[in-house]
Design an enzyme around this catalytic site. Structure first.
Site, mmCIF file in Angstrom:
data_model
loop_
_atom_site.group_PDB
_atom_site.id
_atom_site.type_symbol
_atom_site.label_atom_id
_atom_site.label_comp_id
_atom_site.label_asym_id
_atom_site.label_seq_id
_atom_site.Cartn_x
_atom_site.Cartn_y
_atom_site.Cartn_z
ATOM 1 N N ASP A 1 -13.019 -10.214 6.649
ATOM 2 C CA ASP A 1 -11.994 -9.237 5.661
ATOM 3 C C ASP A 1 -10.595 -10.155 5.741
ATOM 4 O O ASP A 1 -10.500 -11.077 6.579
ATOM 5 C CB ASP A 1 -11.952 -8.122 6.329
ATOM 6 C CG ASP A 1 -11.283 -7.154 5.207
ATOM 7 O OD1 ASP A 1 -11.075 -7.751 3.993
ATOM 8 O OD2 ASP A 1 -10.966 -5.888 5.617
ATOM 9 N N HIS B 1 10.310 5.989 -11.171
ATOM 10 C CA HIS B 1 10.421 6.145 -9.630
ATOM 11 C C HIS B 1 9.281 5.467 -8.839
ATOM 12 O O HIS B 1 7.992 5.629 -9.473
ATOM 13 C CB HIS B 1 10.426 7.623 -9.416
ATOM 14 C CG HIS B 1 10.424 8.043 -7.850
ATOM 15 N ND1 HIS B 1 11.254 7.603 -6.772
ATOM 16 C CD2 HIS B 1 9.801 8.834 -7.228
ATOM 17 C CE1 HIS B 1 11.085 7.921 -5.667
ATOM 18 N NE2 HIS B 1 10.092 8.786 -5.807
ATOM 19 N N ASP C 1 11.957 18.299 -2.601
ATOM 20 C CA ASP C 1 10.603 17.879 -2.394
ATOM 21 C C ASP C 1 10.060 18.562 -1.452
ATOM 22 O O ASP C 1 10.462 19.527 -0.522
ATOM 23 C CB ASP C 1 10.728 16.070 -2.127
ATOM 24 C CG ASP C 1 9.517 15.590 -2.497
ATOM 25 O OD1 ASP C 1 8.493 16.299 -3.033
ATOM 26 O OD2 ASP C 1 9.551 14.380 -2.195
ATOM 27 N N ARG D 1 9.508 19.876 -6.958
ATOM 28 C CA ARG D 1 8.223 19.663 -6.766
ATOM 29 C C ARG D 1 7.138 20.890 -7.132
ATOM 30 O O ARG D 1 6.263 20.872 -7.984
ATOM 31 C CB ARG D 1 7.428 18.611 -5.774
ATOM 32 C CG ARG D 1 6.202 18.006 -5.992
ATOM 33 C CD ARG D 1 5.784 17.254 -4.998
ATOM 34 N NE ARG D 1 5.565 17.360 -3.639
ATOM 35 C CZ ARG D 1 5.549 16.844 -2.678
ATOM 36 N NH1 ARG D 1 5.157 15.638 -2.808
ATOM 37 N NH2 ARG D 1 5.126 17.340 -1.401
ATOM 38 N N GLU E 1 -7.619 -14.051 2.577
ATOM 39 C CA GLU E 1 -7.226 -14.620 1.411
ATOM 40 C C GLU E 1 -6.423 -15.907 1.590
ATOM 41 O O GLU E 1 -6.086 -16.612 0.808
ATOM 42 C CB GLU E 1 -6.349 -13.732 0.435
ATOM 43 C CG GLU E 1 -6.973 -12.556 -0.194
ATOM 44 C CD GLU E 1 -7.924 -11.480 0.835
ATOM 45 O OE1 GLU E 1 -8.724 -11.234 0.417
ATOM 46 O OE2 GLU E 1 -7.285 -11.410 1.655
ATOM 47 N N ASP F 1 3.298 12.858 -6.943
ATOM 48 C CA ASP F 1 3.051 11.607 -6.453
ATOM 49 C C ASP F 1 1.860 10.674 -7.262
ATOM 50 O O ASP F 1 0.665 10.603 -6.951
ATOM 51 C CB ASP F 1 2.580 11.228 -5.073
ATOM 52 C CG ASP F 1 3.957 11.777 -4.181
ATOM 53 O OD1 ASP F 1 4.918 11.768 -4.740
ATOM 54 O OD2 ASP F 1 3.814 12.190 -2.931
ATOM 55 N N GLU G 1 5.855 22.761 -0.858
ATOM 56 C CA GLU G 1 4.861 23.652 -1.387
ATOM 57 C C GLU G 1 4.686 24.715 -0.405
ATOM 58 O O GLU G 1 4.056 25.875 -0.864
ATOM 59 C CB GLU G 1 3.484 22.855 -1.349
ATOM 60 C CG GLU G 1 3.345 21.906 -2.321
ATOM 61 C CD GLU G 1 4.299 20.534 -2.463
ATOM 62 O OE1 GLU G 1 4.932 20.123 -3.195
ATOM 63 O OE2 GLU G 1 4.799 20.273 -1.182
ATOM 64 N N ASP H 1 15.866 8.208 -2.234
ATOM 65 C CA ASP H 1 14.681 9.038 -1.548
ATOM 66 C C ASP H 1 14.971 9.145 -0.060
ATOM 67 O O ASP H 1 16.117 8.708 0.441
ATOM 68 C CB ASP H 1 13.374 8.289 -2.029
ATOM 69 C CG ASP H 1 12.426 9.530 -1.819
ATOM 70 O OD1 ASP H 1 12.182 10.143 -0.993
ATOM 71 O OD2 ASP H 1 11.300 9.031 -2.871
ATOM 72 N N ASP I 1 -10.610 -3.150 -1.979
ATOM 73 C CA ASP I 1 -10.086 -1.857 -1.814
ATOM 74 C C ASP I 1 -10.017 -1.154 -2.919
ATOM 75 O O ASP I 1 -8.783 -0.796 -3.322
ATOM 76 C CB ASP I 1 -8.730 -1.903 -0.764
ATOM 77 C CG ASP I 1 -8.911 -2.935 0.420
ATOM 78 O OD1 ASP I 1 -10.038 -2.841 0.897
ATOM 79 O OD2 ASP I 1 -7.779 -3.147 1.067
#
Length: 1481
Positions: free
Chosen positions: A1057, A313, A157, A239, A1060, A255, A160, A42, A1155
């Site tokens: 937030d 992918h 890719d 794409r 963790e 995607d 568009e 990529d 989230d």
């Protein structure tokens, strides 16, 4: 016609980042023996994201890697975007320089100046592929790069075309092309959104006309270029496509995300593209965005093996998802799917030939073939390959069956060949993780081939034929074969073409129609004929007797093998077989099956059934050698099918351990057992060490009979003090006299068995597996009463955990990760409720709480049984006997603490977003809400309001005037909450950042192992230190820092937030130690595969213990400190919202589910989440309404606002970069619906507030599942798309897109529609409820009285508004209710009894009593305006209020509702009041 090699498995990812990582993947795949054909890269391989370049630093040696792959028969494809960088120094970047000289870039309107946008490399121009000169330029440019890196195909890719700015860097014109009078409903609401100005000019026309053909022309040009450069058949992947693109390119669906929902949607997508003539199509297998899971990737690899184009992918930043990166078991399943695909390549290749020459789609929906069968019209979870193979994948998480349609035809299972008996209907097919359901259609012959390591290396392998006779005994098929790479094999006639015919039930003909390709051997090795109903007595091949055949009597299959037939010789070859005259009678027989069992030292390995195996090697990649080294048993499970047993040699049955404990595995035995004041103390010892280091051989077991319904079992090291969870729990020193449970001790091997005295039900039984207790590995198993459980959070999962037929593993270790299934999430709550069913159908429940804060796995198996595997601490287990759900919850909360009483204002609607970016946008949102008359109580800000992401600061430039804004809100009765992360920046100039300077001075930050040096991570502000909230001095420091900020911005609550705790680096900036805390001998199956993944090193030191022990309690201690700080600062009831939680966190904080994403799936999963957290004692809980990640839609946001109005905590919140989703940002119609939902919530606030009081004082959950109230109704056990608010309201939301009905269960009880009050006539059944977009179904339960209030603009302004009572009669004509009321903000109103508490009771269907049990709060008016009584069967003739006749009432005869209005009663004076009515006879 695609190149032959492109039909194999393709592997790619965005984020290899270095050539070493790429090589690692290639080697991993090779070492695991996975077939694969094409390696991709990529944009991360490019140099500065420039087309036709590669990064010579990070991908040094890429040309050599490509040539090495090609020498092994593999191929290589690279990515190219259409946008060409225009900002490189002149003369340094030929693609741009040459393109400018040829004038082939898209230009501005009426100009020769190229239009510029922004893409990956920065400022870019856009190639005009409609320009005839573009072909030579593109070919020249790609050819020059091909000389450096000899790619085999091109991936185009972003075509568009995509642009990171709208239109251009210079904006667009004001003409009608850029501003047409009508714009279709495009995403982004304008034609230039994230693309070019419509006025931009191409060679053929303006972009306004050609925009949607951009990808078409680029694919056409790329196809031509590849033919010229390679002189071979081109492979292009595009794409963007347009009608006709299939002539030039393959396509993938873009995607997608790693979600079961996306996997499903891939099927209608590839079916549609096959109709569109783009037959070589697939989806990114395992998902591009989000981390995948092993289950999802396994299922998707099975499905993807039947995509025409098969590529795995994923995105940068996500975990590896190449098949070889998963567990050994998953690898075997994925490999089996790949081998199935590769064996069918001759069939696939022939389908491509038929698509190219006969216009046949390669895959097709069922309705294509069964047009007269209406059942097939909407089937899009199954599909056909060609006309011959029916694919029925499992697209549902944690499911071992699929509901599939088998058309009315002849079908055979693939690859077993067994005939399908039930056709023409929907059936339930067995679909464990190891299986993809595939069926061959009668009447077809499939050419197959023995797979090789890749398609090039396997081209010369032997062929086989699979013959599936129709009901008439006929079948046909064909095979196209060429060199696989020549540009025009058909035009040049350089190919072979065969036709196969089964012309009668016993003669197979192979006809060679074209035989012009002889460069590769074509030898037929075997033929498998299905559905041969009569025994075969002889076989001839080309007229000669042939003895190498097998006839399977039971499955009616004939296999002719060892043929070695040259298919290139002669025009026709024939095989025939003779059969006995009589059809065989089906019969079965029990066969003795010899199992190969390996064990060490002759242990007792005969463990039956499989469900009784307990895993001895829970790590990844078990092998026989590793298993035997642990002195455990190794056996491949067998699968029972069709009354015979088939050994699974090539693939493991997922979940069933191959490596398991023998019956005589070394364990503990009792040496002493004595009575104590608290119960029993037992000493147990083990004489032989086992496989984990530092086995503890001498243990003490305390059995503490704490209450009648609560038993505590503690097992710990007799000689050495170990870490124990610093949770304040009751200390019981005296054994209870009477208990509901009986305890039995088994001496050798040691086991504890706890049963219910009343019926003998098992509450705990550790005899099922050996106890393991080593320093960093503790394993305890217990039998379950049933396979039905609830709880065990925090995970994204359905409410019911059903292990009737499944094995499940849940991992506990707090982790910052968006909620997806099968991943350890933000909180740790190792508590569960287990259903007990008895023969008399009287159901009870009991609960267990494993008090342990170390990383752990909980494994569940269908025995049923549960295994706790933790890596530290002690065994500290509570058993709660219930017997009702409410009893268990009360017993659990007695241990962990009761939920906090929230401030009254926090029950209103909260509005937030990350991405206001400036105060003007936040003000605009609030003004929009006010102008639309939405009630709102709390405004929030996220990290974008901070200065440089620094805690306890605000951005005085972009959020100038924030302090004044907050004070203005508060003056209007609205409250303000800000966000605080635990990571404190450590890089600010000395003396300039008080939170860090003061923290260092007080010594309250976490330190490195055996050091006073702070451990540093990386969070939003950069390099950070982490407060140690277990340090007593941290509370004063935290209070001081928060108070200083409160003096500037007077916040009302704190949102904590990232606790963790989360870090953007693994462990620390300096890495972690090599010691066993950072590298334990066993790591539970945590996301990221390491305890340090995206958090602090486990060896880091807290005041109380190491982070290894305290990690999952970080959020707990921060919430506790924040709660104390807010009490000190505001002198009012605190509001804290914490993402990370632990058992008992509900005493200090509210919680949201993190989230989530703007999907209907996430909306559904919010319901089991809030139900679970209510069981966990964190009752003030909700989810980000409308979704945090991804743009929401109007429909989804409406549905979610309707649902969210019945969350205990209601907040709408989304992420930066997403569209606005405050209710006022939607259409007028949507606003009215959302407003109705909010007003419904606000009218019920007295009911909600009273529920919170009952949670604190009566241990009652605020929302609860239906099974909690209807325990004897098994229909309720798995219902998690409906829920109860308190005990009185049934919520049945619509959770499906484009749906106007809800399939809901109405328990057998009295129910009334809310707010109409109409009584339901049909109960105790599932039913379709009308649910248009404007409606959420809410029902009131008979027997309850609900206090309500007329809503205000917010809760502060509406506190003095009149109350109403909604009275819902039970079957017997009674009802009860209550109301708690205080000032809503005082710290001690309950302790000082500065509140009012009213009880309402309706008796005999005609007398309502209002008793003010406590009436000490007089500062707010409490006036009753209206009473609405539902379910009055007789007309009301008069009403009496407190002994006085009252005329303001209405009786609704059709709906049987009495409304008494205009009362204006003081609800607390007098303390007892009555309202009565008389009815007609």
């Amino acid at each position: 016609m695609p190149p032959f090699w492109s039909l194999g498995f393709h592997l790619s990812r965005y984020g290899y980042n270095t050539i070493e990582n790429l090589w690692t993947t290639v080697k991993r795949m090779h070492d695991a023996d996975f077939p694969y054909d094409v390696q991709w890269t990529d944009i991360d391989v490019m140099s500065d994201k420039l087309d036709f370049t590669y990064d010579t630093t990070n991908f040094n040696g890429l040309p050599e890697l490509v040539r090495t792959l090609q020498s092994d028969g593999k191929h290589y494809v690279n990515i190219i975007d259409p946008s060409i960088s225009s900002s490189q120094p002149a003369g340094t970047y030929p693609p741009y320089d040459d393109g400018m000289s040829q004038a082939i870039f898209v230009t501005k309107f009426n100009s020769v100046e190229p239009i510029t946008g922004v893409s990956w490399p920065g400022t870019t121009v856009f190639s005009d592929f409609s320009n005839p000169k573009a072909v030579d330029w593109w070919t020249r440019t790609a050819g020059a790069f091909h000389e450096r890196i000899p790619f085999d195909g091109m991936w185009i890719d972003m075509n568009e075309p995509s642009n990171f700015v709208d239109g251009s860097r210079d904006g667009c014109t004001t003409n009608l092309l850029d501003n047409p009078p009508y714009v279709p409903h495009v995403f982004g609401n304008n034609l230039r959104s994230k693309s070019l100005c419509p006025s931009a000019q191409h060679y053929l026309s303006v972009h306004y006309n050609l925009h949607s053909m951009y990808g078409y022309f680029e694919a056409q040009v790329t196809n031509t270029a590849l033919k010229t450069i390679r002189g071979k058949r081109p492979f292009v992947l595009s794409r963007s496509t347009f009608a006709g693109s299939g002539q030039f390119t393959a396509h993938w669906t873009g995607d997608n995300r790693a979600r079961f929902e996306d996997m499903y949607y891939s099927i209608p997508a590839i079916l549609s593209f096959n109709m569109f003539g783009i037959t070589h199509v697939g989806a990114d297998i395992c998902g591009f965005g989000l981390d995948t899971t092993e289950e999802l990737c396994t299922r998707w690899m099975q499905l993807g093996a039947f995509y025409p184009f098969m590529r795995n992918h994923n995105d940068i930043g996500q975990k590896d998802q190449d098949p070889a990166s998963f567990s050994w078991e998953a690898q075997q399943i994925m490999k089996q799917a790949l081998l199935m695909r590769y064996s069918l390549i001759p069939f696939w290749y022939t389908l491509h030939y038929e698509a190219s020459t006969r216009s046949h789609p390669i895959i097709r929906p069922l309705f294509f073939e069964y047009l007269s069968d209406g059942n097939t019209y909407n089937i899009d979870q199954q599909f056909l390959i060609g006309r011959a193979l029916l694919v029925s994948p499992n697209l549902v998480s944690q499911s071992s069956t699929i509901y599939a349609y088998i058309p009315n035809d002849v079908w055979y299972e693939f690859p077993s060949g067994a005939a399908v008996k039930t056709v023409g209907q929907f059936v339930s097919l067995n679909a464990p993780l190891s299986k993809l359901n595939l069926h061959v259609r009668g009447g077809f012959i499939l050419p197959m081939q023995t797979p090789g390591a890749n398609l090039i290396l396997g081209r010369g392998n032997p062929f086989s034929l699979l013959v599936a006779p129709s009901q008439f005994g006929n079948a046909s098929g064909n095979l196209f074969w060429d060199d696989g790479d020549i540009i025009d094999p058909i035009g040049s006639n350089t190919y072979n073409y065969f036709e196969f015919t089964l012309s009668s039930p016993n003669m197979l003909t192979i006809n060679s129609i074209v035989l012009n390709y002889r460069d590769s051997p074509m030898r037929l090795d075997s033929v498998k004929i299905l559905g041969v109903v009569k025994s075969v007595t002889g076989v001839t091949v080309n007229g000669k007797p042939y003895s190498n055949y097998i006839y399977n009597l039971f499955d009616q299959i004939l296999i002719i093998h060892g043929l070695d037939m040259n298919m290139l010789v002669g025009s026709s070859q024939i095989m025939q077989w003779t059969t006995s005259n009589e059809k065989q009678v089906h019969w079965t027989k029990n066969f003795a099956v010899l199992h190969c069992v390996w064990s060490a030292g002759g242990q007792q390995c005969d463990v039956s059934p499989h469900e009784a195996r307990f895993d001895c090697y829970p790590e990844k990649n078990p092998t026989k050698e590793k298993c035997l080294a642990r002195k455990c048993c190794w056996r491949i499970p067998v699968n029972k099918a069709n009354d015979t047993q088939k050994r699974l040699t090539s693939i493991g049955v997922t979940g069933i351990p191959f490596c398991y404990y023998s019956k005589d595995f070394p364990s503990y035995q009792v040496t002493t057992n004595g009575s104590t004041d608290f119960g029993q103390r037992i000493r147990i010892v083990k004489l032989q060490t086992t496989y984990m280091p530092n086995d503890i051989m001498d243990l003490t077991v305390d059995l503490i009979y704490e209450t009648q319904q609560r038993l505590r079992i503690r097992i710990y090291d007799t000689n050495n003090k170990r870490y124990e969870v610093p949770l304040k729990v009751p200390v019981i020193k005296t054994k209870v006299n009477v208990s509901d449970y009986e305890v039995n001790i088994r001496r050798r091997p040691f086991a504890v068995v706890v049963t219910r005295k009343s019926n003998g039900a098992i509450l705990f039984d550790s005899s099922v597996a050996p106890l393991i207790f080593a320093d960093q590995f503790i394993k305890l198993s217990t039998r379950l009463s049933s396979p039905l459980l609830y709880g065990l959070g925090e995970h994204q999962q359905p409410l019911l955990i059903n292990v009737t037929d499944e094995w499940k593993r849940l991992t506990f270790y707090t982790r910052d990760f968006p909620p997806v299934q099968h991943v350890n999430l933000y909180g740790v709550h190792p508590f569960h409720i287990n259903i007990e069913r008895t023969p008399d159908n009287r159901t009870s429940v009991h609960g267990q709480f494993f008090l342990n804060s170390n990383a752990m796995d909980v494994d569940l198996q269908p025995l049923p049984a549960l295994t706790y595997t933790t890596i530290g601490g002690i065994i500290d287990l509570y058993i709660f006997t219930g017997p009702t759900v409410q009893d268990v919850i009360e017993q659990y909360w007695d241990v962990i603490g009761k939920p906090t009483m929230p401030p009254f204002w926090s029950l209103g609607f909260h509005l937030c977003r990350w991405g206001y970016n400036k105060i003007e946008n936040m003000i605009a949102s609030l003004v929009r809400m006010r102008n639309a008359d939405f009630p709102i109580d709390v405004q929030w800000t996220d990290i974008d309001a901070m200065a440089s992401f620094l805690d306890f600061t605000y951005d005085s430039q972009h959020f100038h005037g924030l302090p004044e804004f907050v004070r203005a809100l508060q003056a209007d009765g609205i409250h303000y909450v800000n966000i605080i992360d635990p990571g404190i920046s450590s890089t600010q100039p000395a003396g300039s950042y008080f939170p860090f300077d003061d923290g260092v001075k007080r010594g309250i930050f976490m330190t490195k192992f055996n050091s006073t040096e702070l451990i540093k991570g990386k969070v939003w502000p950069g390099i950070t230190a982490f407060p140690d909230f277990t340090n007593p001095k941290a509370v004063e420091w935290w209070t001081s820092a928060a108070a200083a900020f409160h003096d500037v911005v007077p916040f009302d609550g704190m949102w904590i937030d990232m606790n963790e705790p989360s870090s953007f680096v693994d462990g620390s900036q300096d890495g972690c130690t090599e010691n066993s805390l950072d590298n334990p001998p066993f790591t539970p199956h945590v996301h990221g595969d390491a305890l340090s993944a995206k958090t602090v090193c486990p060896s880091a030191q807290h005041h109380l213990s190491s982070h290894y022990n305290l990690h999952s309690m970080y959020g707990y201690f921060e919430a506790q400190a924040t709660n104390i700080a807010l009490r000190t600062i505001r002198k009012k009831r605190p509001f804290v919202l914490s993402r990370s939680t632990f058992a008992g966190s509900g005493q200090f904080t509210a919680h949201w589910t993190g989230d989530n994403q703007a999907t209907f799936d996430d909306m559904y999963f919010s319901i089991p989440a809030i139900l679970n957290f209510n069981m966990f004692g964190v009752t003030h809980v909700g989810a980000d309404i409308c979704g945090f990640l991804r743009d929401t839609t109007e429909e989804l946001c409406i549905r979610w606002m309707q649902l969210g109005a019945f969350y205990p905590f209601m907040r709408n919140h989304n992420a930066i970069g997403e569209r606005d989703q405050d209710p006022a940002s939607f259409s007028w119609e949507a606003q009215q619906i959302m407003k109705q939902a909010l007003l419904m919530r606000y009218s019920l606030i007295p009911f909600w507030y009273t529920l919170h009081y009952h949670a604190l004082f009566k241990s009652r959950s605020i929302v609860q599942p239906l099974f909690a109230e209807y325990l004897n109704d098994e229909n309720t056990y798995d219902i998690d798309r409906q829920f109860l608010v308190g005990r009185a309201l049934l919520i049945s939301p619509n959770l499906l897109p484009e749906s106007d009905v809800v399939y809901a269960y109405i328990p057998k009880d009295v129910w009334y529609e809310f707010p109409l009050g109409v009584k339901l006539s049909d109960v105790g059944l599932f039913t379709d409820l009308d649910a248009p977009i404007s409606k959420i179904n809410v029902h009131v339960r008979g027997g309850f009285i609900i206090p309500m209030q007329i809503p205000g603009d917010n809760l502060v302004l509406g506190r003095g508004n009149p109350f109403t009572l909604l009275v819902a009669l039970s079957q017997s004509g009674n009802a009860t209710g209550n109301l708690f009321w205080d000032d809503g903000d005082s710290l001690d109103s309950i302790e000082t009894k500065a509140y009012n508490y009213l009880e309402f009771s309706l008796t005999n269907s005609n007398k309502l009593t209002i008793n003010a049990v406590v009436s000490n709060y007089k500062e707010s008016a409490m006036r009753l305006d209206l009473v609405k009584i539902l379910g009055l069967d007789h007309s009301v003739t008069n009403v009496i209020v407190n002994g006085q006749s009252y005329s303001s009432y209405i009786y609704n005869i059709p709906d049987r509702i009495l409304v008494i209005y205009g009362l204006d009663l003081d609800m607390i004076d007098p303390v007892s009041q009555t309202i009565q009515w008389s009815v007609s006879n």
